[in-house]
Design a protein around this motif. Structure first.
Motif, short mmCIF file in Angstrom:
data_model
loop_
_atom_site.label_atom_id
_atom_site.label_comp_id
_atom_site.label_asym_id
_atom_site.label_seq_id
_atom_site.Cartn_x
_atom_site.Cartn_y
_atom_site.Cartn_z
N ARG A 34 61.05 35.08 8.70
CA ARG A 34 59.90 36.07 9.04
C ARG A 34 60.14 36.73 10.46
O ARG A 34 60.33 36.07 11.26
N ASP A 35 59.66 38.08 10.66
CA ASP A 35 59.60 38.62 11.62
C ASP A 35 58.18 38.95 12.20
O ASP A 35 58.00 39.52 13.17
N ASP A 36 57.46 38.41 11.41
CA ASP A 36 55.93 38.62 11.51
C ASP A 36 55.16 36.95 11.81
O ASP A 36 55.56 36.47 10.82
N PRO A 37 54.79 36.66 13.17
CA PRO A 37 54.42 35.36 13.39
C PRO A 37 52.98 34.94 13.01
O PRO A 37 52.36 33.95 13.00
N ALA A 38 52.45 36.12 12.03
CA ALA A 38 51.02 35.82 11.47
C ALA A 38 50.89 34.55 10.74
O ALA A 38 49.85 33.88 10.83
N PHE A 39 51.95 34.28 9.92
CA PHE A 39 51.68 32.84 9.38
C PHE A 39 51.49 31.66 10.09
O PHE A 39 50.63 31.05 9.94
N ILE A 40 52.25 31.52 11.38
CA ILE A 40 52.26 30.41 12.16
C ILE A 40 50.73 30.59 13.02
O ILE A 40 49.86 29.71 13.19
N VAL A 41 50.27 31.73 13.29
CA VAL A 41 49.03 32.01 14.19
C VAL A 41 48.00 31.74 13.11
O VAL A 41 46.81 31.14 13.88
N ILE A 42 47.78 31.96 11.93
CA ILE A 42 46.85 31.77 11.01
C ILE A 42 46.74 30.11 10.82
O ILE A 42 45.48 29.67 10.84
N LEU A 43 47.97 29.63 10.66
CA LEU A 43 48.14 28.08 10.44
C LEU A 43 47.58 27.31 11.64
O LEU A 43 46.81 26.42 11.49
N ILE A 44 47.78 27.81 13.07
CA ILE A 44 47.25 27.19 14.23
C ILE A 44 45.86 27.52 14.40
O ILE A 44 45.08 26.38 14.57
N PHE A 45 45.17 28.62 14.02
CA PHE A 45 43.82 28.73 13.84
C PHE A 45 42.94 27.58 12.72
O PHE A 45 42.12 26.96 13.39
N PHE A 46 43.64 27.45 11.57
CA PHE A 46 43.15 26.48 10.46
C PHE A 46 43.23 25.14 11.32
O PHE A 46 42.14 24.42 11.04
N LEU A 47 44.27 24.75 11.91
CA LEU A 47 44.46 23.57 12.32
C LEU A 47 43.28 23.40 13.64
O LEU A 47 42.75 22.16 13.50
N ALA A 48 43.16 24.06 14.28
CA ALA A 48 42.21 23.97 15.52
C ALA A 48 40.70 23.93 14.93
O ALA A 48 39.92 22.91 15.42
N VAL A 49 40.54 24.52 13.90
CA VAL A 49 39.11 24.56 13.10
C VAL A 49 39.14 23.18 12.41
O VAL A 49 37.83 22.46 12.53
N SER A 50 39.98 22.85 11.88
CA SER A 50 40.04 21.36 11.27
C SER A 50 39.75 20.20 12.26
O SER A 50 39.29 19.25 12.25
N GLU A 63 38.62 15.29 25.28
CA GLU A 63 39.01 14.48 24.02
C GLU A 63 39.22 15.58 23.02
O GLU A 63 40.42 15.15 22.23
N TYR A 64 38.65 16.54 22.83
CA TYR A 64 39.17 17.83 22.02
C TYR A 64 40.42 18.18 22.19
O TYR A 64 41.36 18.26 21.44
N ILE A 65 40.84 18.38 23.64
CA ILE A 65 42.10 19.00 24.08
C ILE A 65 43.25 18.03 23.65
O ILE A 65 44.04 18.48 23.28
N ARG A 66 42.88 16.72 23.86
CA ARG A 66 43.69 15.73 23.39
C ARG A 66 44.12 15.58 22.18
O ARG A 66 45.56 15.48 21.63
N ILE A 67 43.23 15.66 21.27
CA ILE A 67 43.36 15.75 19.75
C ILE A 67 44.18 16.94 19.24
O ILE A 67 45.05 16.94 18.43
N LEU A 68 43.68 18.02 19.91
CA LEU A 68 44.39 19.37 19.50
C LEU A 68 46.04 19.35 19.95
O LEU A 68 46.69 19.75 18.97
N VAL A 69 46.16 18.85 21.06
CA VAL A 69 47.63 18.77 21.29
C VAL A 69 48.35 17.94 20.50
O VAL A 69 49.50 18.08 20.12
N THR A 70 47.73 16.83 20.20
CA THR A 70 48.53 15.81 19.26
C THR A 70 48.58 16.49 17.79
O THR A 70 49.76 16.52 17.30
N VAL A 71 47.63 17.02 17.40
CA VAL A 71 47.72 17.88 15.95
C VAL A 71 48.84 19.00 16.14
O VAL A 71 49.76 19.10 15.30
#
Length: 251
Positions: free
Chosen positions: A72-88, A103-111
């Protein structure tokens, strides 16, 4: 199956498909240009990955014919997936009563940093190396091609999305059942992980199979056998995989 000849390569005068450093820079720069992302097309791919994953790789073949690249030359898939992960991560942090910015940053970096990018980079690099080293078809009648590393990472992202739905969305909804006592909770939790990892490797196999210059891509299905063995062992031992995972993240 072996593919000695492949029509797609004959349609374009293609050489080795090794992206330059500038292509990676352009890709990263576009990740911050949200207005230029094709969000509708990205959501369509995410739906296809759940109901008809082969369709996604048909679109990949069309991209190769029109843009002369598999990735893909469009990073939209990764950007949206990262957003979903952050919400989760926020949702699970609330469910497990984890508060505090660090604590949130620690979990976010881990995931996102370790699990999605770190492990993903290792997995796709291994697949990229194995496919280029051992699975490529060499023919004097066609132009030699190589698997692009970005395409290998695309395969990881494609495979990760259904896994995300199962282990971050469905699992979240089933937390009260999964954390209850009894064999049913163990069966449900472990089955969820087995299906998620099995489907991950299935879509990975589809991704490499879509490349007409690779052979024996069924090797990418072999990890499913390991998943099944571990699944049976976990049931026999009554080991709730979900509880083990959450003890690592939130324990």
């Amino acid at each position: 199956q072996r593919r000695g000849t492949w029509g797609t390569a004959k349609m374009l005068p293609l050489g080795r498909t090794v992206p330059s450093a500038s292509s990676y820079t352009t890709y990263l720069r576009r990740a911050f240009q949200i207005g230029h992302m094709d969000v509708d097309y990205t959501f369509a791919q995410m739906i296809y990955l759940c109901v008809s994953p082969k369709k996604v790789y048909q679109l990949t073949s069309w991209r190769k014919q029109t843009k002369n690249q598999w990735a893909r030359d469009d990073p939209a898939f990764i950007v949206i997936l990262i957003f979903f992960l952050a919400v989760s991560v926020i949702a699970f942090s609330i469910a497990f009563q984890r508060s505090g910015f660090f604590e949130y940053i620690r979990i976010l970096v881990t995931v996102i940093g370790v699990q999605f990018f770190g492990c993903g980079a290792l997995i796709c690099s291994l697949g990229w190396w194995l496919s280029n080293k051992y699975l490529r078809v060499h023919s004097v009648h066609s132009v030699e091609q190589e698997v692009e590393w970005l395409y290998a990472f695309d395969i990881h992202c494609n495979s990760f999305f259904p896994t995300f739905l199962l282990l971050y969305v469905v699992q979240y909804l089933l937390l009260p059942v999964i954390f209850s006592d009894g064999i049913l909770s163990v069966f449900l939790a472990n089955s969820l992980y087995a299906v998620a990892f099995g489907y991950y490797h299935y879509i990975t196999c589809l991704g490499y199979s879509a490349l007409p210059f690779l052979q024996h891509t069924e090797y990418f299905l072999f990890p499913i056998a390991v998943v099944l063995i571990l699944y049976v062992v976990s049931l026999v031992l009554r080991l709730n995989v979900c509880i083990l995972v959450f003890n690592i993240y939130f324990g």
